[in-house]
Design an enzyme around this catalytic site. Structure first.
Site, short mmCIF file in Angstrom:
data_model
loop_
_atom_site.label_atom_id
_atom_site.label_comp_id
_atom_site.label_asym_id
_atom_site.label_seq_id
_atom_site.Cartn_x
_atom_site.Cartn_y
_atom_site.Cartn_z
N ASP A 1 -11.84 2.28 3.46
CA ASP A 1 -11.97 0.88 3.59
C ASP A 1 -13.42 0.49 3.24
O ASP A 1 -13.90 -0.50 2.88
CB ASP A 1 -11.57 0.02 4.46
CG ASP A 1 -10.18 -0.79 4.73
OD1 ASP A 1 -9.91 -1.04 3.65
OD2 ASP A 1 -9.66 -0.85 5.77
N GLN B 1 -5.34 -1.83 9.72
CA GLN B 1 -5.03 -2.94 8.98
C GLN B 1 -5.70 -3.83 9.98
O GLN B 1 -5.46 -4.04 11.08
CB GLN B 1 -3.56 -3.11 8.80
CG GLN B 1 -3.09 -4.36 8.24
CD GLN B 1 -3.43 -4.25 6.70
OE1 GLN B 1 -3.72 -3.34 6.17
NE2 GLN B 1 -3.86 -5.71 6.17
N LYS C 1 1.02 -1.12 0.25
CA LYS C 1 0.03 0.04 0.05
C LYS C 1 0.83 1.24 -0.03
O LYS C 1 0.62 2.21 -0.78
CB LYS C 1 -1.03 0.19 1.36
CG LYS C 1 -2.17 -0.99 1.04
CD LYS C 1 -2.91 -1.08 2.33
CE LYS C 1 -3.76 -2.04 2.22
NZ LYS C 1 -4.45 -2.52 3.70
N1 LIG Z 1 -8.20 -2.73 7.02
C1 LIG Z 1 -8.07 -3.70 6.14
N2 LIG Z 1 -8.20 -3.47 4.83
C2 LIG Z 1 -7.91 -4.36 3.65
O1 LIG Z 1 -8.33 -4.05 2.51
C3 LIG Z 1 -7.29 -5.74 4.32
C4 LIG Z 1 -7.11 -5.69 5.62
N3 LIG Z 1 -7.28 -4.78 6.44
N4 LIG Z 1 -6.25 -6.78 5.92
C5 LIG Z 1 -5.81 -7.95 5.10
C6 LIG Z 1 -6.85 -7.95 3.69
C7 LIG Z 1 -6.06 -8.64 2.66
N5 LIG Z 1 -5.63 -7.55 1.62
C8 LIG Z 1 -4.89 -7.76 0.62
C9 LIG Z 1 -4.27 -6.68 0.01
C10 LIG Z 1 -3.60 -6.79 -1.23
C11 LIG Z 1 -3.37 -7.94 -1.62
C12 LIG Z 1 -2.42 -8.22 -2.87
O2 LIG Z 1 -1.82 -7.15 -3.12
N6 LIG Z 1 -2.17 -9.26 -3.32
C13 LIG Z 1 -1.05 -9.42 -4.39
C14 LIG Z 1 -0.04 -10.30 -3.82
C15 LIG Z 1 0.62 -9.99 -2.65
C16 LIG Z 1 1.88 -10.75 -2.00
O3 LIG Z 1 2.94 -11.16 -2.86
O4 LIG Z 1 1.90 -11.19 -0.90
C17 LIG Z 1 -1.90 -10.44 -5.33
O5 LIG Z 1 -2.83 -11.08 -4.91
O6 LIG Z 1 -1.12 -10.36 -6.43
C18 LIG Z 1 -3.72 -9.19 -1.09
C19 LIG Z 1 -4.66 -9.06 -0.03
C20 LIG Z 1 -6.24 -6.43 1.99
N7 LIG Z 1 -6.93 -6.72 3.31
#
Ligand SMILES: Nc1nc(=O)c2c([nH]1)NC[C@@H]1CN(c3ccc(C(=O)N[C@@H](CCC(=O)O)C(=O)O)cc3)C=[N+]21
Ligand SMILES: NC(=O)C1=CN([C@@H]2O[C@H](COP(=O)(O)OP(=O)(O)OC[C@H]3O[C@@H](n4cnc5c(N)ncnc54)[C@H](OP(=O)(O)O)[C@@H]3O)[C@@H](O)[C@H]2O)C=CC1
Ligand SMILES: [Mg+2]
Length: 287
Positions: free
Chosen positions: A121, A98, A54
């Site tokens: 969010d 988060q 982020k």
């Molecule tokens: N307040 C809050 N808001 C959220 O939006 C929130 C949270 N808490 N807690 C955890 C989950 C999970 N989440 C992700 C965000 C980006 C990837 C992301 O960038 N994924 C990449 C790969 C990342 C990697 O390499 O680990 C992909 O799927 O290609 C995944 C999961 C947002 N969340």
């Protein structure tokens, strides 16, 4: 049929580039850069990856990053006090906490303390209610990112039988509301659903967000269905995998999202989109 790939990574990059251009246009007119505060309490290893992604996306899009990492010992009152300070700060347009938070922190009280017009969010009950009454304001990033990906690919949703697997506040429930608002016929499944295979087998569009690797079997998928895999599971070898048995499902689906490179990047791009909306568009009617 072999599925076409819904390339979330590419669509997200395009979206982030257009956000960056808009920020530079606004700054040239004398407006502020959008400011995003990501609050992380403690050092959950998975959260660290997302927070790093982020921050990087923020910087690349020309946003001001005002993130705070607090020790795991931080009290509920201290987190609430920080939110009060950020709510009052005109340089901060978006605030997110988060998840998950440590056990001694009550996430509901924290989420309700964020001003609804800075709740990028989309988790505050005010914004959930706006979405549920078809007056959306700030929408949860993961489901809204899925909607953007489908729209940019030109996939029409009206009248589709949509099945959402998983009913969390972050993923399944807002996904159900977004699909309903586009006039899909929506079924939502959860841990008490009796015959998941049968429900998934009827779906023209299936969205899965559960958190169990490969739990939706490829041979459940109806021929030609659209498959959206929200799951992010880290395996013992360090690799990421989704909730759908991808290799089998891709031979039945018409479209499918990979993991990684599907929904995850769209979530982050949508967070930037929401924050930019607060900075330049949103006419907040609340005190
Ligand atoms: N307040 C809050 N808001 C959220 O939006 C929130 C949270 N808490 N807690 C955890 C989950 C999970 N989440 C992700 C965000 C980006 C990837 C992301 O960038 N994924 C990449 C790969 C990342 C990697 O390499 O680990 C992909 O799927 O290609 C995944 C999961 C947002 N969340
Ligand atoms: N790509 C992205 O940007 C994001 C990915 N994620 C990922 O999505 C997944 C889900 O996350 P999240 O929504 O927070 O998870 P939660 O644990 O909060 O919710 C899981 C949901 O799945 C349901 N469920 C559990 N077991 C079953 C089962 N056997 N059959 C059917 N449904 C079941 C639960 O049902 P019940 O309600 O009955 O308990 C619940 O509704 C995780 O892998 C997470 O990492 C999350 C956010 C963003
Ligand atoms: Mg959860």
């Amino acid at each position: 049929m072999t599925a076409k790939i819904l390339d979330g990574k590419a669509i997200a990059e395009e979206l982030r580039n257009s956000i960056k251009d808009e920020v530079e246009r606004q700054v040239a007119q004398g407006n502020k850069r959008p400011g995003l505060a990501v609050i992380m309490v403690g050092e959950d290893p998975a959260s660290q990856v997302y927070v790093r992604n982020k921050k990087l996306a923020c910087e690349k899009a020309g946003f001001k990053d005002v993130s705070e990492v607090l020790p795991a010992s931080t009290s509920q009152e201290e987190v609430l006090a920080l939110i009060d300070k950020l709510n009052a700060d005109d340089d901060v347009h978006g605030i997110i906490v988060q998840l998950p938070v440590p056990d001694h922190i009550n996430p509901e009280e924290i989420i309700e303390r964020i001003h609804p017009c800075k709740d990028v969010d989309g988790f505050h009950p005010y914004n959930v209610g706006r979405l549920a009454t078809r007056m959306p304001q700030l929408m949860p990033c993961t489901p809204h990112g899925v909607m953007t990906m489908l729209a940019k690919t030109g996939i029409p949703l009206r009248g589709l039988n949509a099945v959402v697997v998983g009913a969390s506040n972050i993923v399944g429930v807002p996904m159900m509301l977004e699909l309903l608002n586009e006039r899909a016929t929506v079924t939502i499944c959860h841990s008490a659903t009796k015959d998941l295979a049968e429900q998934v087998g009827r779906a023209d569009l299936v969205v899965v967000g559960v958190g169990i690797p490969n739990m939706v079997k490829g041979d459940w998928i109806k021929d030609g269905a659209i498959v959206i895999d929200v799951g992010i599971n880290r395996m013992d070898d360090g690799k990421l995998c989704g909730d759908v048995e991808y290799d089998v499902a891709k031979e039945k689906a018409s479209w499918i999202t990979p993991v990684p490179g599907g929904v995850g990047p769209m979530t982050i791009a949508t967070l930037l989109e929401n924050t930019m909306k607060v900075a330049y568009q949103l006419d907040c009617k609340l005190k």
